[in-house]
Structures are given as structure tokens and as C-alpha cells.
Design an enzyme around this catalytic site. Structure first.
Site, PDB file in Angstrom:
ATOM      1  CB  SER A 100      -0.882   0.008   1.249  1.00 42.30           C
ATOM      2  OG  SER A 100      -1.353   1.320   1.472  1.00 42.30           O
ATOM      3  CG  HIS A 122      -3.878  -1.760  -1.566  1.00 40.23           C
ATOM      4  ND1 HIS A 122      -4.995  -2.529  -1.821  1.00 40.23           N
ATOM      5  CD2 HIS A 122      -4.222  -0.930  -0.556  1.00 40.23           C
ATOM      6  CE1 HIS A 122      -5.963  -2.181  -0.997  1.00 40.23           C
ATOM      7  NE2 HIS A 122      -5.529  -1.208  -0.217  1.00 40.23           N
ATOM      8  CG  ASP A 150      -5.006   2.349   0.740  1.00 34.73           C
ATOM      9  OD1 ASP A 150      -5.975   1.560   0.744  1.00 34.73           O
ATOM     10  OD2 ASP A 150      -3.857   2.018   1.076  1.00 34.73           O
ATOM     11  CG  MET A 175      -8.516   7.061   2.210  1.00 30.58           C
ATOM     12  SD  MET A 175      -7.696   7.128   3.809  1.00 30.58           S
ATOM     13  CE  MET A 175      -6.746   5.600   3.767  1.00 30.58           C
ATOM     14  CG  HIS A 209      -9.181  -0.064  -0.332  1.00 31.45           C
ATOM     15  ND1 HIS A 209      -8.561  -0.211   0.889  1.00 31.45           N
ATOM     16  CD2 HIS A 209     -10.522  -0.149  -0.099  1.00 31.45           C
ATOM     17  CE1 HIS A 209      -9.485  -0.370   1.824  1.00 31.45           C
ATOM     18  NE2 HIS A 209     -10.675  -0.319   1.255  1.00 31.45           N
ATOM     19  CG  MET A 256     -11.230   2.994   2.083  1.00 33.29           C
ATOM     20  SD  MET A 256      -9.645   3.041   2.938  1.00 33.29           S
ATOM     21  CE  MET A 256      -8.544   3.163   1.529  1.00 33.29           C
ATOM     22  CG  MET A 283     -11.374  -2.874   5.348  1.00 35.10           C
ATOM     23  SD  MET A 283      -9.853  -2.458   4.481  1.00 35.10           S
ATOM     24  CE  MET A 283      -8.926  -1.562   5.736  1.00 35.10           C
ATOM     25  CG  ASP A 332      -5.985  -2.883   3.354  1.00 39.60           C
ATOM     26  OD1 ASP A 332      -4.938  -2.567   3.949  1.00 39.60           O
ATOM     27  OD2 ASP A 332      -6.622  -2.105   2.603  1.00 39.60           O
TER      28      ASP A 332
HETATM   29  C1  DX5 Z   1      -6.128   1.635   5.583  1.00 42.82           C
HETATM   30  C2  DX5 Z   1      -5.738   1.269   4.182  1.00 42.82           C
HETATM   31  C3  DX5 Z   1      -4.619   0.317   4.153  1.00 42.82           C
HETATM   32  C4  DX5 Z   1      -3.361   0.802   4.817  1.00 42.82           C
HETATM   33  C5  DX5 Z   1      -2.674  -0.376   5.419  1.00 42.82           C
HETATM   34  O1  DX5 Z   1      -7.309   2.325   5.584  1.00 42.82           O
HETATM   35  O2  DX5 Z   1      -6.804   0.698   3.480  1.00 42.82           O
HETATM   36  O3  DX5 Z   1      -4.360  -0.144   2.821  1.00 42.82           O
HETATM   37  O4  DX5 Z   1      -2.478   1.451   3.967  1.00 42.82           O
HETATM   38  O5  DX5 Z   1      -1.577   0.071   6.142  1.00 42.82           O
HETATM   39  P1  DX5 Z   1      -0.830  -0.860   7.193  1.00 42.82           P
HETATM   40  O6  DX5 Z   1      -0.320  -2.054   6.406  1.00 42.82           O
HETATM   41  O7  DX5 Z   1       0.246  -0.002   7.723  1.00 42.82           O
HETATM   42  O8  DX5 Z   1      -1.849  -1.277   8.222  1.00 42.82           O
HETATM   43 ZN    ZN Z   2      -6.367  -0.308   1.526  1.00 44.43          ZN
END
Ligand code: DX5
Ligand code: ZN
Length: 228
Positions: free
Chosen positions: A17, A41, A43, A45, A74, A76, A144, A182
Site C-alpha cells: 500500500s 494497492h 488507497d 479516501m 481501494h 474508501m 479489512m 488489509d
Molecule cells: C487503511 C488502508 C490500508 C493501509 C494499510 O485504511 O486501506 O491499505 O495502507 O496500512 P498498514 O499495512 O500499515 O496497516
Molecule cells: Zn487499503
């Protein structure tokens, strides 16, 4: 736009990620692990579905110029259907939406219609039963193992039961579905996640938070493979 081959469904895949990378040097971070990982990956948001804001389609499009990895996005975000086309055009290979948002089922169909893989994510407190009706209409389930929004949180072992339920349903149904986990994945938790049934491991801080990210990705693959 042609998509990157995701590799065999069900095979162990490491998906770093970029959330834990230096956002001023995202392309270097991506290319630094290119040879060691399967997917990237990304992320996304929106400050609404989760209390944080990260990247959107323009950043995905820029990274696409630097990496030939499979882009596992991903989302969110509260209204994924508004943005799926932009992600497809930016070069996303897969978009995962959250089952907690309205219209998640239609978002899955939209993602596939745009030529992407379609994933469905569940927060730690969302039960397996919320995912179950959609399993025939998707390519990926994302469990998650932290509440989404931030990297570096502690793994929640109570979600492993849900991973196993998803894996069992996938096997029983003969479905071509990857099972991804994740949040808080590291050398200690990766083997537990794989033993429970996950085959795609997302890791942020355990890769980009380490001094040598390619070596950290390799170590994670070895740790995960040792029990699988
Ligand atoms: C959290 C993200 C993850 C995050 C994981 O909301 O969806 O992908 O980057 O980070 P670690 O591996 O540090 O928990
Ligand atoms: Zn993620």
C-alpha cells in the site's frame, strides 16, 4: 485502455500500500518494489467515508506512467459510482468499493462494464452475511483488518473468522475470487491471514515503513508462504 494481468486467482500475492510511502516520491516508491510484488494497492479516501483524504484519478494516471504492476484501487469513498469511469481512464486495473456504501452492487457491475476487476470490501464490524449475496458478481473480496482511514494500525485478529467464511464460500461455490486482507499485515500476522484463507496481502507500514522496502516485501512473501 488495456488492463494488466492480475495473475492466477487464488495464488499468493503481495500488494504494497503506497499510503505508507513518501507522497512526494510516489513513483520512486512504486518502482522500488516493482520486481518484488504482484500488485500495487492504491488507497483512495474522500474525507467522508473515512476521516482522511488521499489521492484520486490524476495521481493514479501519473503513477500509471511509471509502473506496469496491476493497480488494485481501494475506494474508501461514499459515492464510488461517480468516479469509476475516471479511475478506469486513469489506468486502474481493479476497483474495490465498500459494501457499506449505498449502491455497492451497482458499482461492482459498473466496474466490470468499464473493463476493470470488481472488488467488495468489508469493514471489521461488517458481517460476512453482507458480502455473501454479492460473491457471484465480483472478482475480489477485501476483508479489512483495521478500521479504514490510516496506515500503521494494529491487526484485528477477530476478522480472521470472516476471512475463513469467505474462503469457504469461494471454494464451495467454485468461484474465481481473490480474498484480500488489509490492515496491520506484517511478518507475524501474514501467516495467520494466509492460514485463515487470504491470498492477497496488503501491507503499508510493513513495506514502505521499513528501511529497505524491496527486502521487506520479499520477507513478507517468505513469511506468508511458509505456512501456505
Ligand atoms: C487503511 C488502508 C490500508 C493501509 C494499510 O485504511 O486501506 O491499505 O495502507 O496500512 P498498514 O499495512 O500499515 O496497516
Ligand atoms: Zn487499503
Amino acid at each position: 485502455m488495456s488492463r494488466v494481468n492480475p495473475g492466477p486467482v487464488g495464488a499468493l500475492k503481495i500488494a504494497p500500500s503506497l499510503l505508507s510511502a513518501d507522497f512526494g516520491h510516489l513513483s520512486q516508491a512504486a518502482t522500488s518494489v516493482d520486481q518484488e510484488v504482484d500488485w500495487l494497492h492504491l488507497d483512495v479516501m474522500d474525507g467522508h467515508f473515512v476521516p482522511n483524504i488521499t489521492i484520486g484519478p490524476p495521481v493514479v494516471a501519473s503513477l500509471r506512467q511509471h509502473s506496469e504492476r496491476f493497480f488494485d484501487c481501494h475506494l474508501m469513498i461514499s459515492e464510488p459510482r461517480r468516479y469509476l469511469e475516471a479511475f478506469a481512464q486513469a489506468g486502474a486495473d481493479s476497483c474495490t468499493v465498500h459494501v457499506e456504501v449505498p449502491d455497492a452492487a451497482r458499482a461492482l457491475a459498473d466496474a466490470r462494464a468499464l473493463g476493470m476487476r470488481a472488488g467488495l470490501a468489508a469493514n471489521p464490524d461488517t458481517p460476512f452475511e453482507a458480502l455473501e449475496p454479492h460473491l457471484g458478481d465480483l472478482d475480489l473480496v477485501l476483508i479489512m483488518s483495521v478500521f479504514p482511514g490510516f496506515g500503521g494500525q494494529s491487526f484485528m485478529p477477530e476478522v480472521l473468522e470472516k476471512v475463513t467464511l469467505v474462503r469457504r464460500a469461494v471454494e464451495d461455490g467454485g468461484l474465481l475470487v481473490d480474498v484480500e486482507i488489509d490492515g496491520g499485515i506484517d511478518l507475524a500476522t501474514a501467516p495467520r491471514a494466509v492460514a485463515a484463507g487470504a491470498n492477497v496481502l496488503v501491507a503499508g507500514s510493513a513495506i514502505f515503513g521499513r528501511p529497505d522496502p524491496p527486502a521487506a516485501a520479499r520477507a513478507l512473501r517468505d513469511a506468508a508462504g511458509s505456512l501456505s
